[in-house]
Design an enzyme around this catalytic site. Sequence first.
Site, PDB file in Angstrom:
ATOM      1  N   TYR A  43      87.237 -10.429  21.345  1.00 49.05           N
ATOM      2  CA  TYR A  43      88.104 -11.508  20.855  1.00 49.05           C
ATOM      3  C   TYR A  43      87.428 -12.221  19.675  1.00 49.05           C
ATOM      4  O   TYR A  43      86.357 -11.812  19.213  1.00 49.05           O
ATOM      5  CB  TYR A  43      88.484 -12.435  22.019  1.00 49.05           C
ATOM      6  N   ARG A  83      80.289 -16.832  27.144  1.00 52.25           N
ATOM      7  CA  ARG A  83      80.380 -15.466  27.659  1.00 52.25           C
ATOM      8  C   ARG A  83      80.227 -14.504  26.491  1.00 52.25           C
ATOM      9  O   ARG A  83      80.961 -14.601  25.503  1.00 52.25           O
ATOM     10  CB  ARG A  83      81.719 -15.245  28.349  1.00 52.25           C
ATOM     11  N   LEU A  88      81.599  -4.996  38.219  1.00 53.38           N
ATOM     12  CA  LEU A  88      81.496  -4.091  39.367  1.00 53.38           C
ATOM     13  C   LEU A  88      80.407  -4.499  40.348  1.00 53.38           C
ATOM     14  O   LEU A  88      79.622  -3.675  40.797  1.00 53.38           O
ATOM     15  CB  LEU A  88      81.341  -2.637  38.905  1.00 53.38           C
ATOM     16  N   ARG A 106      87.576  -8.749  39.985  1.00 50.63           N
ATOM     17  CA  ARG A 106      88.514  -7.957  40.792  1.00 50.63           C
ATOM     18  C   ARG A 106      88.240  -8.064  42.287  1.00 50.63           C
ATOM     19  O   ARG A 106      89.187  -8.095  43.086  1.00 50.63           O
ATOM     20  CB  ARG A 106      88.486  -6.497  40.322  1.00 50.63           C
TER      21      ARG A 106
HETATM   22  C1  LIG Z   1      93.174  -9.425  35.973  1.00 47.40           C
HETATM   23  C2  LIG Z   1      91.986  -9.625  35.095  1.00 47.40           C
HETATM   24  C3  LIG Z   1      92.007 -10.576  34.090  1.00 47.40           C
HETATM   25  C4  LIG Z   1      90.882 -10.815  33.297  1.00 47.40           C
HETATM   26  N1  LIG Z   1      90.904 -11.820  32.364  1.00 47.40           N
HETATM   27  C5  LIG Z   1      89.757 -12.185  31.754  1.00 47.40           C
HETATM   28  C6  LIG Z   1      89.691 -13.374  30.999  1.00 47.40           C
HETATM   29  O1  LIG Z   1      90.629 -14.168  30.947  1.00 47.40           O
HETATM   30  N2  LIG Z   1      88.523 -13.654  30.352  1.00 47.40           N
HETATM   31  C7  LIG Z   1      87.426 -12.836  30.448  1.00 47.40           C
HETATM   32  O2  LIG Z   1      86.390 -13.120  29.850  1.00 47.40           O
HETATM   33  N3  LIG Z   1      87.460 -11.728  31.208  1.00 47.40           N
HETATM   34  C8  LIG Z   1      88.567 -11.403  31.875  1.00 47.40           C
HETATM   35  N4  LIG Z   1      88.571 -10.322  32.723  1.00 47.40           N
HETATM   36  C9  LIG Z   1      87.313  -9.628  32.964  1.00 47.40           C
HETATM   37  C10 LIG Z   1      86.632 -10.181  34.210  1.00 47.40           C
HETATM   38  O3  LIG Z   1      86.313 -11.571  34.067  1.00 47.40           O
HETATM   39  C11 LIG Z   1      85.347  -9.410  34.540  1.00 47.40           C
HETATM   40  O4  LIG Z   1      84.392  -9.605  33.527  1.00 47.40           O
HETATM   41  C12 LIG Z   1      85.597  -7.917  34.707  1.00 47.40           C
HETATM   42  O5  LIG Z   1      86.765  -7.660  35.464  1.00 47.40           O
HETATM   43  C13 LIG Z   1      84.409  -7.237  35.392  1.00 47.40           C
HETATM   44  O6  LIG Z   1      84.125  -7.865  36.632  1.00 47.40           O
HETATM   45  P1  LIG Z   1      84.640  -7.245  38.034  1.00 47.40           P
HETATM   46  O7  LIG Z   1      84.091  -5.849  38.130  1.00 47.40           O
HETATM   47  O8  LIG Z   1      84.068  -8.186  39.078  1.00 47.40           O
HETATM   48  O9  LIG Z   1      86.125  -7.234  38.022  1.00 47.40           O
HETATM   49  C14 LIG Z   1      89.702 -10.052  33.490  1.00 47.40           C
HETATM   50  C15 LIG Z   1      89.693  -9.062  34.485  1.00 47.40           C
HETATM   51  C16 LIG Z   1      90.794  -8.869  35.289  1.00 47.40           C
HETATM   52  C17 LIG Z   1      90.704  -7.834  36.390  1.00 47.40           C
END
Ligand SMILES: Cc1cc2nc3c(=O)[nH]c(=O)nc-3n(C[C@H](O)[C@H](O)[C@H](O)COP(=O)(O)O)c2cc1C
Length: 371
Positions: free
Chosen positions: A185, A233, A304, A327
């Site tokens: 972004y 971030r 993850l 997630r």
């Molecule tokens: C539904 C969804 C929406 C997300 N929206 C954002 C967001 O608004 N800002 C951001 O920095 N990352 C966003 N992400 C990324 C997550 O914050 C995270 O970094 C990424 O899913 C990896 O972590 P996880 O394996 O625990 O899901 C989003 C991920 C998901 C699944």
Amino acid sequence: MAVATLFTPFHVDGLALANRIVIAPMCQYSAEDGCMTDWHVIHLGHLALSGAALLTIEATAVAAEGRITYADSGLYSDACEAAMRRTLDAVRRWSDMPIAIQLAHAGRKASTEVPWKGRGQIAPDHAHGWIAEAPSPLPFAKSELAPKMLNRDDLRRLRDAFADSARRAARLDLAAVQLHAAHGYLLHQFLSPLANQRDDEYGGSLANRMRFPLEVFEATRAAFPAGRPVSVRVSGTDWADGGWDIAQTAAFAQELEKRGCGAIHVSSGGLTPAQKIPMGPSYQVPLARAVKQAVKIPVIAVGLITEFEQAEAILGTGDADLIALARAMLYDPRWPWHAAAHFGARIKAPDQYLRSQPHYLPHLFDVGGGG
Ligand SMILES: Cc1cc2nc3c(=O)[nH]c(=O)nc-3n(C[C@H](O)[C@H](O)[C@H](O)COP(=O)(O)O)c2cc1C
């Protein structure tokens, strides 16, 4: 038995955290004209009962044209602020979990369709579409329309927009602001040589590419009350040749630290379709570890992290101070309860749910209400 690090308290600036579990920001694409809806009460409301230490509100646009999609949440108008206040009032009535917000601008990745309708770019002459703006007139994907290049006045306008949104966040009593400088972004577009090909003082050398994100950080930090953290971030790497990498990320983190940054949240990728991500459990943790070695401020690992012992190991080895879950929290919003049960720790649960405590875990719930 020693308490698991996952359930030890922590501080980021003046913000007290009950444990080391952070809920990562997650776009819901369920706002109307930038205004949160009842979906956000449901979504944030149930996450606020999870026992995590901190709930981060989704990427929230600082300007209408900085939304990824037409359904993104924003904090750029009185109407947006009022809608967020309604949401927060409802959530806070039943949970005392601290709530942070991620402030964002999508840059060239703006004006797209919501994920469940295909995510594609929406042309400016279509309903829900507009012209995106970016450091250089380079589209994210070759097939896409190029964004408009930002001039100096635009940069001032955008820097002020971040600061204005931070002031709104302060009025909403949000506990922390996170600047979104990851995932391709706007702020990440300035950092990466693959998206920033400017020949003024905002492009070229690393110092020049960091200039605008650092100006935005300074303006945001100045606009948000002292003691309440402003974190950033980052994408630790673009996972692509010639792109942003971990050495530059470490240098950026050090510059942020000098300017009073509260914490660095280390994600990765999102800048180019050419990225090759070695996806797997904890795949971004080595990036967090590298940032942790470069700064003294807290570092948050994400990506993850799904298992209790995995989370504990990341903290135990000193790779990060906090872990963030996205997630896993959607799939199982009671992840922190189950983690506490696994480690024999105690966790907050709402009064209304205290009777759900399993008989074989008589000390799981910290009695006293709230999130
Ligand atoms: C539904 C969804 C929406 C997300 N929206 C954002 C967001 O608004 N800002 C951001 O920095 N990352 C966003 N992400 C990324 C997550 O914050 C995270 O970094 C990424 O899913 C990896 O972590 P996880 O394996 O625990 O899901 C989003 C991920 C998901 C699944």
